[in-house]
Enzyme design. Structure first.
Site, PDB file in Angstrom:
ATOM      1  N   LYS A   1     -28.115  16.484  -1.395  1.00 32.65           N
ATOM      2  CA  LYS A   1     -28.366  17.508  -0.383  1.00 32.65           C
ATOM      3  C   LYS A   1     -27.543  17.241   0.897  1.00 32.65           C
ATOM      4  CE  LYS A   1     -31.148  20.092  -2.744  1.00 32.65           C
ATOM      5  NZ  LYS A   1     -31.019  19.441  -4.047  1.00 32.65           N
TER       6      LYS A   1
HETATM    7  C1  LIG Z   1     -33.839  25.165  -4.106  1.00 32.59           C
HETATM    8  C2  LIG Z   1     -34.435  23.828  -4.398  1.00 32.59           C
HETATM    9  N1  LIG Z   1     -35.753  23.641  -4.243  1.00 32.59           N
HETATM   10  C3  LIG Z   1     -36.337  22.455  -4.480  1.00 32.59           C
HETATM   11  C4  LIG Z   1     -35.583  21.372  -4.892  1.00 32.59           C
HETATM   12  C5  LIG Z   1     -36.284  20.088  -5.211  1.00 32.59           C
HETATM   13  O1  LIG Z   1     -35.846  19.031  -4.415  1.00 32.59           O
HETATM   14  P1  LIG Z   1     -36.006  17.522  -4.940  1.00 32.59           P
HETATM   15  O2  LIG Z   1     -34.862  17.235  -5.859  1.00 32.59           O
HETATM   16  O3  LIG Z   1     -35.904  16.721  -3.679  1.00 32.59           O
HETATM   17  O4  LIG Z   1     -37.329  17.416  -5.574  1.00 32.59           O
HETATM   18  C6  LIG Z   1     -34.209  21.522  -5.089  1.00 32.59           C
HETATM   19  C7  LIG Z   1     -33.384  20.392  -5.560  1.00 32.59           C
HETATM   20  O5  LIG Z   1     -32.291  20.530  -6.029  1.00 32.59           O
HETATM   21  C8  LIG Z   1     -33.608  22.781  -4.829  1.00 32.59           C
HETATM   22  O6  LIG Z   1     -32.315  22.987  -5.013  1.00 32.59           O
END
Ligand SMILES: Cc1ncc(COP(=O)(O)O)c(C=O)c1O
Length: 397
Positions: free
Chosen positions: A186
Site C-alpha cells: 500500500k
Molecule cells: C480495497 C481493499 N480493501 C481492503 C483491503 C484489505 O487490506 P489488508 O491486506 O491490509 O487486509 C485491500 C488490500 O489489498 C484492498 O485493496
C-alpha cells in the site's frame, strides 16, 4: 504505491526505539517502554494529517473493515451494499460480521454506481460501502445523498486511495467511518496493518475496545479490566506501528511523486484517440496510485496486455482476467466454498450472486488496463515508459 520502495532511516529509527525497550505490544508495560507508544503516536498522526477526530489502528485493512462494521452495529439479517469490482476483503468482512453482501455494478469511475446502489436498497440494508479503487474516489456526493435519503450508514473503503481527497476532504473521513490498509503493497506500509477513521466518538470508543477483546481500557491493570461487550484481537503491534510512523512522515512526498509520474504517463497516452480514461469525480483529489485507461473493446485490451509484455512493460493488470478484484473470478464466493456452515440467509444471498450478471461492469472491467505508479522511477524512466506504452498500444491498432 507502494511505500516499501522508499523504506529507510526513518522507519529504522522508529523500529529501533521499540526494539531497545523490548515492548512489542501497544498496551500496558508502561514502566518498560521508555516513553514509546508507537501505535498511539501513529493514530494521532493520522488524525492530524486527515483532519479527523479519531483513528483506530488494527492488524490489517480487512480487520479495520471488521471493526467498522461491528461498531456500526452490522450483524445477522443486515445487508451491506458493495461493488462487484473491489478486493475480496469487502465480502470477507461483511460475511464475518454475519451480514449479507449485496453486490452491485460499478460505473466509469470504477467504483460504486449510485443508480445501482439505489436500486439494491431493501428494508434490510444498513450500510453502503464504496471502495475507492486504484487510487481514485467514488461519487461521494451522490452516495451520501442516497444514504441520507434512506437512513443508511456510509463506510468508505479507502485502502487503495491513501492520501486522496474529495472536494477538499480526505478520503476515508467523509463517510460515517473509513478504512485504510497498510499492508506491504500500500501507499504507506507497516508490513501489515490497517486503520479505521471516524468522527463519531461512540464508534471510536467501541473500536478501541472491540479490537482488543472488548477490554474497557480503563485503569492500569489489563487483567482487571471489564468487558462492555465481546470483541476480538485485531490489534496492531508496536513493531508494525513503528514502521508506519516512519512511513507517514513521508506521506506528502509519496503522493507528490505519484501525481507527477501519473501525469507524465497520462499525457503520453492522451493523444491516442482509442484510449479513454476513468471518470474521476474530483480530479484534484486523485491519489494517483494507478493510471487506469480503457480501450474501445475487450479484444483490444487483451491485445494491449500482450503488446505491453512484448515491449517489456511491467506492473499492469486487466482485472477481468485476474483472480483478486472482480466478481467474474470469485468462484469461491459464488460456489459458497466455506470451511464452516453459513446462515440460511447468507446461503440464499450467495446463491443469488451466482445467478446475477453485471453487464455494465463486465464491459468496463474487460476494457480496462490498470498500471501501477512507482515512486522510485526517475523522470527519464517515466517518460521512456510512457513512450513505450504509447508505442505498444499503437502497435495493435
Ligand atoms: C480495497 C481493499 N480493501 C481492503 C483491503 C484489505 O487490506 P489488508 O491486506 O491490509 O487486509 C485491500 C488490500 O489489498 C484492498 O485493496
Amino acid at each position: 504505491m507502494p511505500g516499501f520502495e522508499l523504506f529507510g532511516d526513518a522507519e529504522r529509527k522508529e523500529l529501533n526505539d521499540v526494539l531497545e525497550s523490548g515492548v512489542l505490544m501497544r498496551y500496558g508495560f508502561d514502566g518498560m517502554r521508555n516513553g514509546h507508544w508507537k501505535a498511539r503516536e501513529l493514530e494521532r498522526e493520522l488524525e492530524t494529517r486527515f483532519g479527523v477526530q479519531h483513528a483506530q489502528l488494527t492488524s490489517s485493512g480487512t480487520t479495520a473493515l471488521n471493526v467498522a462494521l461491528a461498531v456500526m452495529g452490522v450483524g445477522a439479517g443486515d445487508e451491506v451494499i458493495m461493488p462487484c469490482f473491489t478486493f475480496v476483503a469487502s465480502f470477507e468482512s461483511i460475511l464475518a460480521s454475519g451480514a449479507t453482501p449485496v453486490l452491485v455494478e460499478v460505473d466509469d469511475t470504477l467504483t460504486l454506481d449510485p443508480t445501482a446502489v439505489e436500486k439494491a436498497i431493501t428494508p434490510r440494508t444498513k450500510v453502503v460501502m464504496p471502495v475507492h479503487m486504484c487510487g481514485s474516489m467514488a461519487d461521494l456526493d451522490a452516495l451520501k445523498a442516497i444514504c441520507d435519503r434512506h437512513g443508511l450508514l456510509l463506510l468508505e473503503d479507502a485502502c487503495q486511495a491513501f492520501g486522496g481527497s474529495y472536494k477538499g476532504q480526505m478520503l476515508g473521513t467523509i463517510g460515517d467511518a473509513g478504512t485504510f490498509s497498510f499492508d506491504f503493497v500500500k501507499t504507506i506500509t507497516c508490513g501489515e496493518g490497517g486503520a479505521m477513521l471516524t468522527n463519531n466518538s461512540d464508534y471510536a470508543k467501541w473500536a478501541d475496545q472491540y479490537s482488543d477483546h472488548g477490554h474497557d481500557h480503563e485503569g492500569n491493570d489489563r487483567g482487571a479490566e471489564s468487558h462492555p461487550f465481546m470483541g476480538y484481537n485485531f490489534r496492531i503491534s508496536e513493531l508494525h506501528a513503528a514502521v508506519g510512523l516512519g512511513q507517514i512522515s513521508k506521506m506528502d512526498e509519496f503522493i507528490r511523486i505519484q501525481r507527477k509520474n501519473h501525469a507524465i504517463l497520462k499525457e503520453a497516452l492522451s493523444s491516442i484517440p482509442e484510449v479513454s480514461f476513468r471518470r474521476i469525480p474530483d480530479p484534484e483529489g486523485d491519489s494517483c496510485g494507478f493510471l487506469n485507461f480503457f480501450m474501445p473493446t475487450a479484444e483490444m485490451s487483451e491485445k494491449v496486455v500482450v503488446a505491453f509484455k512484448e515491449f517489456g512493460i511491467d506492473g499492469y493488470w486487466n482485472y477481468f482476467n485476474n483472480n483478486w478484484h472482480y466478481i467474474r473470478k470469485w468462484d469461491h464466493l459464488k460456489e459458497v466454498k466455506s470451511l464452516y456452515p453459513l446462515s440460511d440467509q447468507i446461503n440464499s444471498a450467495l446463491e443469488k450472486i451466482q445467478r446475477q450478471s453485471f453487464p455494465q461492469s463486465d464491459d468496463l472491467i474487460s476494457r480496462n488496463i490498470s498500471c501501477l505508479i512507482k515512486l522510485t522511477w526517475t523522470e527519464e524512466e517515466v517518460r521512456e515508459r510512457g513512450a513505450k506504452m504509447a508505442a505498444a498500444i499503437k502497435s495493435i491498432l
